[in-house]
Design a protein around this motif. Sequence first.
Motif, PDB file in Angstrom:
ATOM      1  N   HIS A 157      36.286  40.124  47.771  1.00  0.00           N
ATOM      2  CA  HIS A 157      37.694  40.031  47.365  1.00  0.00           C
ATOM      3  C   HIS A 157      38.539  39.290  48.403  1.00  0.00           C
ATOM      4  O   HIS A 157      39.579  38.724  48.069  1.00  0.00           O
ATOM      5  CB  HIS A 157      38.280  41.423  47.099  1.00  0.00           C
ATOM      6  CG  HIS A 157      38.388  42.293  48.302  1.00  0.00           C
ATOM      7  ND1 HIS A 157      37.380  43.141  48.699  1.00  0.00           N
ATOM      8  CD2 HIS A 157      39.393  42.449  49.211  1.00  0.00           C
ATOM      9  CE1 HIS A 157      37.760  43.784  49.788  1.00  0.00           C
ATOM     10  NE2 HIS A 157      38.981  43.385  50.117  1.00  0.00           N
ATOM     11  N   LYS A 160      39.172  35.762  47.558  1.00  0.00           N
ATOM     12  CA  LYS A 160      40.246  35.574  46.584  1.00  0.00           C
ATOM     13  C   LYS A 160      41.620  35.732  47.227  1.00  0.00           C
ATOM     14  O   LYS A 160      42.583  35.099  46.788  1.00  0.00           O
ATOM     15  CB  LYS A 160      40.073  36.547  45.413  1.00  0.00           C
ATOM     16  CG  LYS A 160      38.770  36.347  44.651  1.00  0.00           C
ATOM     17  CD  LYS A 160      38.635  34.920  44.137  1.00  0.00           C
ATOM     18  CE  LYS A 160      37.322  34.684  43.426  1.00  0.00           C
ATOM     19  NZ  LYS A 160      37.163  33.278  42.955  1.00  0.00           N
ATOM     20  N   ASP A 234      32.221  40.900  42.137  1.00  0.00           N
ATOM     21  CA  ASP A 234      32.821  42.093  41.534  1.00  0.00           C
ATOM     22  C   ASP A 234      33.032  41.837  40.048  1.00  0.00           C
ATOM     23  O   ASP A 234      33.692  40.852  39.671  1.00  0.00           O
ATOM     24  CB  ASP A 234      34.193  42.388  42.167  1.00  0.00           C
ATOM     25  CG  ASP A 234      34.095  43.046  43.534  1.00  0.00           C
ATOM     26  OD1 ASP A 234      33.044  43.643  43.832  1.00  0.00           O
ATOM     27  OD2 ASP A 234      35.093  42.971  44.285  1.00  0.00           O
ATOM     28  N   HIS A 237      36.546  41.172  38.626  1.00  0.00           N
ATOM     29  CA  HIS A 237      37.097  39.811  38.583  1.00  0.00           C
ATOM     30  C   HIS A 237      37.003  39.269  37.163  1.00  0.00           C
ATOM     31  O   HIS A 237      37.939  38.635  36.659  1.00  0.00           O
ATOM     32  CB  HIS A 237      36.328  38.912  39.558  1.00  0.00           C
ATOM     33  CG  HIS A 237      36.841  37.514  39.629  1.00  0.00           C
ATOM     34  ND1 HIS A 237      36.449  36.535  38.729  1.00  0.00           N
ATOM     35  CD2 HIS A 237      37.719  36.917  40.480  1.00  0.00           C
ATOM     36  CE1 HIS A 237      37.056  35.402  39.041  1.00  0.00           C
ATOM     37  NE2 HIS A 237      37.841  35.607  40.081  1.00  0.00           N
ATOM     38  N   GLU A 238      35.881  39.518  36.500  1.00  0.00           N
ATOM     39  CA  GLU A 238      35.669  39.066  35.124  1.00  0.00           C
ATOM     40  C   GLU A 238      36.529  39.864  34.143  1.00  0.00           C
ATOM     41  O   GLU A 238      37.210  39.296  33.292  1.00  0.00           O
ATOM     42  CB  GLU A 238      34.196  39.233  34.752  1.00  0.00           C
ATOM     43  CG  GLU A 238      33.809  38.640  33.402  1.00  0.00           C
ATOM     44  CD  GLU A 238      32.929  37.440  33.573  1.00  0.00           C
ATOM     45  OE1 GLU A 238      33.427  36.398  34.072  1.00  0.00           O
ATOM     46  OE2 GLU A 238      31.744  37.520  33.229  1.00  0.00           O
ATOM     47  N   SER A 240      39.249  41.664  34.546  1.00  0.00           N
ATOM     48  CA  SER A 240      40.699  41.475  34.636  1.00  0.00           C
ATOM     49  C   SER A 240      41.124  40.186  33.936  1.00  0.00           C
ATOM     50  O   SER A 240      42.250  40.081  33.430  1.00  0.00           O
ATOM     51  CB  SER A 240      41.142  41.463  36.100  1.00  0.00           C
ATOM     52  OG  SER A 240      40.473  40.459  36.829  1.00  0.00           O
ATOM     53  N   ARG A 262      40.660  47.246  42.090  1.00  0.00           N
ATOM     54  CA  ARG A 262      40.135  45.880  41.994  1.00  0.00           C
ATOM     55  C   ARG A 262      40.683  45.164  40.765  1.00  0.00           C
ATOM     56  O   ARG A 262      40.975  43.970  40.810  1.00  0.00           O
ATOM     57  CB  ARG A 262      38.604  45.892  41.963  1.00  0.00           C
ATOM     58  CG  ARG A 262      37.951  46.052  43.337  1.00  0.00           C
ATOM     59  CD  ARG A 262      36.425  46.069  43.217  1.00  0.00           C
ATOM     60  NE  ARG A 262      35.800  45.855  44.514  1.00  0.00           N
ATOM     61  CZ  ARG A 262      35.599  46.795  45.424  1.00  0.00           C
ATOM     62  NH1 ARG A 262      36.008  48.038  45.159  1.00  0.00           N
ATOM     63  NH2 ARG A 262      35.028  46.521  46.572  1.00  0.00           N
ATOM     64  N   TYR A 266      42.603  41.615  41.217  1.00  0.00           N
ATOM     65  CA  TYR A 266      42.097  40.372  40.633  1.00  0.00           C
ATOM     66  C   TYR A 266      43.030  39.835  39.544  1.00  0.00           C
ATOM     67  O   TYR A 266      43.167  38.622  39.383  1.00  0.00           O
ATOM     68  CB  TYR A 266      40.685  40.583  40.075  1.00  0.00           C
ATOM     69  CG  TYR A 266      39.636  40.678  41.161  1.00  0.00           C
ATOM     70  CD1 TYR A 266      39.471  39.651  42.089  1.00  0.00           C
ATOM     71  CD2 TYR A 266      38.803  41.791  41.267  1.00  0.00           C
ATOM     72  CE1 TYR A 266      38.518  39.730  43.092  1.00  0.00           C
ATOM     73  CE2 TYR A 266      37.842  41.882  42.265  1.00  0.00           C
ATOM     74  CZ  TYR A 266      37.709  40.846  43.172  1.00  0.00           C
ATOM     75  OH  TYR A 266      36.755  40.926  44.169  1.00  0.00           O
ATOM     76  N   HIS A 269      45.618  37.992  41.330  1.00  0.00           N
ATOM     77  CA  HIS A 269      45.039  36.729  41.805  1.00  0.00           C
ATOM     78  C   HIS A 269      44.951  35.711  40.676  1.00  0.00           C
ATOM     79  O   HIS A 269      45.280  34.530  40.853  1.00  0.00           O
ATOM     80  CB  HIS A 269      43.646  36.955  42.398  1.00  0.00           C
ATOM     81  CG  HIS A 269      42.893  35.683  42.632  1.00  0.00           C
ATOM     82  ND1 HIS A 269      42.069  35.108  41.673  1.00  0.00           N
ATOM     83  CD2 HIS A 269      42.883  34.836  43.696  1.00  0.00           C
ATOM     84  CE1 HIS A 269      41.579  33.979  42.153  1.00  0.00           C
ATOM     85  NE2 HIS A 269      42.044  33.787  43.368  1.00  0.00           N
ATOM     86  N   HIS A 270      44.487  36.145  39.492  1.00  0.00           N
ATOM     87  CA  HIS A 270      44.370  35.220  38.356  1.00  0.00           C
ATOM     88  C   HIS A 270      45.726  34.603  38.012  1.00  0.00           C
ATOM     89  O   HIS A 270      45.809  33.392  37.748  1.00  0.00           O
ATOM     90  CB  HIS A 270      43.822  35.943  37.127  1.00  0.00           C
ATOM     91  CG  HIS A 270      42.385  36.347  37.228  1.00  0.00           C
ATOM     92  ND1 HIS A 270      41.403  35.520  37.721  1.00  0.00           N
ATOM     93  CD2 HIS A 270      41.764  37.503  36.891  1.00  0.00           C
ATOM     94  CE1 HIS A 270      40.235  36.139  37.676  1.00  0.00           C
ATOM     95  NE2 HIS A 270      40.433  37.343  37.186  1.00  0.00           N
TER      96      HIS A 270
END
Length: 312
Positions: A157, A160, A234, A237-238, A240, A262, A266, A269-270
């Motif tokens: 993470h 990211k 993680d 990440h997918e 989210s 998480r 994420y 972050h996206h």
Amino acid sequence: MKNVFGTSHLVSNVTQIHGGAQKVVYRIQCSNGFSCVLYVWDLTKNYFKEEKEIENITEQSFGSDLFELNNMYLTQRGIRTPSLYNLNKERSRYSFDYALVEYVNGHTAEDYFHHSDSTVQDKLFQRLGNMLTNMHANESSTYGKANHRGINSKPCHQLKTENAKRQLFYASQHMDSIQANHSKLLDTLYELESRIEPRSRYGFIHGELGPDHVLVNDKLEPYLIDIEGAGFFDIEHEHSFLDFRFRNFYRFLKNDTLDPNRMLFYRFHHHISLTSGGLKLLHRGYPDQKFAKRLAAHHSQCALNFIEGYAL
């Protein structure tokens, strides 16, 4: 085409398939009724060329090597992705790699969002959910792409976090709202990051799995495309990303064992990454300028909502 399939495969039509930002894609039709797809990895045609040239190997999501390795990995595990017919990496005639792959005759999963038959929708998205569950269940004690699975020097993470900081810097140069709230956005990023506990198991993810990266054939079988960015990471990440890209249909894809901290990190972050990504497409001549502008505007507002306490 003749070298790979024989002289009976005479090309009758070539059509560029628009929409991608990193590789050039064409549909090739032959006079005997056969169709396939041509992928061209020409960095000069990549709208994120500047970033790709300096990208950390762990973050890579472009290139024929990754496509070949991920195509093999997914196929061996029963995860549908278009078959690879031929890959040319010689660069003797052209300065880029290219491949011929299976043409999946159908639509994207996004087209099924408005399908008139809910039974068809349920069947498709349940199948996709099962596929993703099986894919994510492939685990590793280290994260990274198929061409780089060494010892990890930092939690995934944190990569990211570093990327978000770079994307925020870019966006703040071009959007007044991001510039005015730059320090608050950074504070939120650090706060969300601080809540994450250590982990040593990672699942295999696609990396950018929107409904436009899922093709559906006439048997309602989903196929994953644009697989270069796949690797161990993680799975939050997918998920989210899936959550806001698949909207109401995410209920078929969700996983009840995910780490909520998480997921929030994420997702934030996206939103930052897609704000910057939309701006870069806008500035670098991406054909669909309206889409690029909407992308940046929507995700910048989503990111700003976080500093107001939304979803925190």
